[in-house]
Design a protein around this motif. Structure first.
Motif, PDB file in Angstrom:
ATOM      1  N   THR A 261      11.067  -3.652  -8.580  1.00 56.31           N
ATOM      2  CA  THR A 261      10.029  -3.461  -9.591  1.00 56.31           C
ATOM      3  C   THR A 261       9.070  -4.642  -9.689  1.00 56.31           C
ATOM      4  N   MET A 262       9.491  -5.827  -9.274  1.00 57.91           N
ATOM      5  CA  MET A 262       8.652  -7.020  -9.416  1.00 57.91           C
ATOM      6  C   MET A 262       7.733  -7.249  -8.222  1.00 57.91           C
ATOM      7  N   LEU A 263       8.164  -6.857  -7.031  1.00 60.55           N
ATOM      8  CA  LEU A 263       7.397  -7.157  -5.820  1.00 60.55           C
ATOM      9  C   LEU A 263       6.419  -6.039  -5.477  1.00 60.55           C
ATOM     10  N   ASP A 264       5.344  -6.412  -4.841  1.00 59.50           N
ATOM     11  CA  ASP A 264       4.366  -5.456  -4.325  1.00 59.50           C
ATOM     12  C   ASP A 264       4.746  -5.156  -2.873  1.00 59.50           C
ATOM     13  N   TRP A 265       5.791  -4.348  -2.670  1.00 59.36           N
ATOM     14  CA  TRP A 265       6.367  -4.126  -1.347  1.00 59.36           C
ATOM     15  C   TRP A 265       5.698  -2.996  -0.578  1.00 59.36           C
ATOM     16  N   HIS A 266       4.921  -2.150  -1.212  1.00 56.36           N
ATOM     17  CA  HIS A 266       4.277  -1.020  -0.543  1.00 56.36           C
ATOM     18  C   HIS A 266       3.226  -1.536   0.442  1.00 56.36           C
ATOM     19  N   GLY A 267       3.180  -0.971   1.640  1.00 60.25           N
ATOM     20  CA  GLY A 267       2.157  -1.358   2.610  1.00 60.25           C
ATOM     21  C   GLY A 267       2.692  -1.382   4.025  1.00 60.25           C
ATOM     22  N   THR A 268       1.893  -1.926   4.924  1.00 64.43           N
ATOM     23  CA  THR A 268       2.236  -1.989   6.344  1.00 64.43           C
ATOM     24  C   THR A 268       2.437  -3.433   6.754  1.00 64.43           C
ATOM     25  N   TYR A 269       3.495  -3.670   7.531  1.00 63.40           N
ATOM     26  CA  TYR A 269       3.877  -5.002   8.001  1.00 63.40           C
ATOM     27  C   TYR A 269       3.934  -4.968   9.527  1.00 63.40           C
TER      28      TYR A 269
END
Length: 171
Positions: free
Chosen positions: A56-64
């Motif tokens: 809930t705290m991290l902005d983990w959505h996306g492409t790496y």
């Protein structure tokens, strides 16, 4: 005994300089360390009790993306792209770079992932609970790091297995 006389004209610039110094000191902040992993659950104290987790705290959505080391790639490696979606599904694409490209087929993955309850910052990519873990990553702000599938232990040297965030999710 000599008496000191203050000139009102010289007092104004001194006060202005003093106020500006205090204002500038208030603007100084601590440097942000981008590569620092988030604190573990036991180190978060009250935040953990309030329901804040890496999920809930991290902005983990996306492409790496990264170029991972590879034995037998003759100066190349494995180009990897991991897309983490809002609905907790992931798409992993791998491609060999350099060496004998026909010798090995590198796997790819499309399916769900879950945050591990112990450790909080680890995610496991597996299609079902009965199947083995396809990938395991440590999730931090702006990067993820590939980990050993069974234990979640760091691969050595860990900086070689770090994928940087290259884009935000498309809505």
């Amino acid at each position: 005994m000599q008496k000191t006389v203050y000139n009102h004209r010289s007092l104004g610039p001194c006060l202005l300089t003093l106020c500006a110094s205090f204002w500038l000191l208030g603007c100084v902040s601590k440097p942000v360390t981008v590569d620092a992993p988030p604190p573990r659950m036991h180190e978060q104290g009250q935040q953990a009790l309030q329901g804040d987790t890496p999920e809930t705290m991290l902005d983990w959505h996306g492409t790496y993306q990264a170029l991972l080391p590879c034995d037998g790639c003759d100066g190349g490696g494995i180009a990897i792209s991991v897309q983490l979606r809002d609905d907790k599904t992931a798409v992993v694409r791998e491609r060999r770079v350099g060496g004998d490209l026909s010798r090995t087929v590198v796997p790819s993955y499309t399916g769900p992932f879950s945050f591990d309850p112990v450790g909080g910052s680890l995610i496991s990519l597996r299609r079902s609970a009965q199947e083995p873990v396809a990938y395991k990553f440590f999730v931090a702000e702006g990067w993820i790091e590939m980990r050993e599938r069974a234990t979640g232990a760091a691969l050595k040297p860990s900086h070689m297995y770090r994928l940087r965030k290259t884009s935000e999710p498309v809505n």
